[in-house]
Design a protein around this motif. Sequence first.
Motif, PDB file in Angstrom:
ATOM      1  N   VAL A 134       0.851  -1.182   0.000  1.00 42.34           N
ATOM      2  CA  VAL A 134       0.000   0.000   0.000  1.00 42.34           C
ATOM      3  C   VAL A 134       0.893   1.241   0.000  1.00 42.34           C
ATOM      4  N   LYS A 135       0.506   2.235  -0.758  1.00 40.84           N
ATOM      5  CA  LYS A 135       1.318   3.439  -0.925  1.00 40.84           C
ATOM      6  C   LYS A 135       1.146   4.388   0.252  1.00 40.84           C
ATOM      7  N   ILE A 136       2.278   4.901   0.758  1.00 44.42           N
ATOM      8  CA  ILE A 136       2.294   5.884   1.841  1.00 44.42           C
ATOM      9  C   ILE A 136       2.967   7.154   1.334  1.00 44.42           C
TER      10      ILE A 136
ATOM     11  N   ASP B  67       7.331   9.047  -0.082  1.00 47.89           N
ATOM     12  CA  ASP B  67       6.547   8.353  -1.109  1.00 47.89           C
ATOM     13  C   ASP B  67       7.117   6.947  -1.267  1.00 47.89           C
ATOM     14  N   THR B  68       6.418   5.970  -0.735  1.00 49.98           N
ATOM     15  CA  THR B  68       6.910   4.597  -0.829  1.00 49.98           C
ATOM     16  C   THR B  68       5.750   3.626  -0.671  1.00 49.98           C
ATOM     17  N   SER B  69       6.056   2.349  -0.681  1.00 50.42           N
ATOM     18  CA  SER B  69       5.052   1.308  -0.483  1.00 50.42           C
ATOM     19  C   SER B  69       5.457   0.436   0.699  1.00 50.42           C
ATOM     20  N   THR B  70       4.458  -0.117   1.353  1.00 55.12           N
ATOM     21  CA  THR B  70       4.740  -1.017   2.472  1.00 55.12           C
ATOM     22  C   THR B  70       5.447  -2.295   2.019  1.00 55.12           C
ATOM     23  N   LYS B  71       5.466  -2.556   0.718  1.00 54.82           N
ATOM     24  CA  LYS B  71       6.198  -3.733   0.239  1.00 54.82           C
ATOM     25  C   LYS B  71       7.698  -3.584   0.478  1.00 54.82           C
ATOM     26  N   ASP B  72       8.145  -2.351   0.773  1.00 55.62           N
ATOM     27  CA  ASP B  72       9.554  -2.108   1.056  1.00 55.62           C
ATOM     28  C   ASP B  72       9.904  -2.272   2.533  1.00 55.62           C
TER      29      ASP B  72
END
Length: 254
Positions: free
Chosen positions: A177-179, A190-195
């Motif tokens: 999910v994008k934060i 600007d990133t994703s929880t997949k990271d």
Amino acid sequence: MKLARFLKDGLIKFGIVEGENITEIEGSIFNNFKKTPITHKLNLVKLLVPCEPSKIIAIGLNYKAHAAEFNKPLPEEPMLFMKPSTAVIGPGDEIIYPHHMSRRVDYEGELGVVIGKKAYMVKKEEAKDYILGYTCFNDVTARDLQGKDIQYTRAKGFDTFAPMGPWIETDLNPLDVKIETYSNDEKKQDTSTKDMIFDVYHLLSFVSHVMTLLPGDVIATGTPSGVGKMKPGDKVEIRIAGIGSLVNTVSSRQ
């Protein structure tokens, strides 16, 4: 489903947000509840912090890029610290800059996990069953004190240093999910929880092997790179895809 806690006519209520409306519910959001026929316009109620946690367990250095920007080694297991319940504020509330102790206060946009039922020694593969939903979280930090004190209690624990909201989203895939974080409408994170280094289910399981989690407790899952300082008068917004937007302003009021 978006579960909200709100103030209307001097009374605190819970409801389900549907578009521009909020429908009151009967019962606890942690147990069986049902919708009532009572509906309000969302812009005519005051949204409150969506739950009242007994504790907030936060995670340090849970994104590789964030660890790199502070020249920290990657953790081998989740790094835990706690924020007091007295730090919690809701959407639209003011973050109070503690001028009496700090000269550098930062925003940290994060995904917050709201616990739905008592959790102790939970297996990772069962962690999803213990989650009520997700919310936006700002792990406000007095960065100068964090470096000075080594441990994080003072730097993370000032009143108003745990904004969260605007509601709890029960239907979300927390693994991708994008934060985004905006300071005065300028994108800073600007990133994703997949990271994440340790995903949401790993974190819940790990924390539950340390302490019992109660309904309404919150796990703040760590911030990505791009953290930065705030000053009185600033507007800070945390946006998480599928949840919504948490907006707070910074004040010098004591």
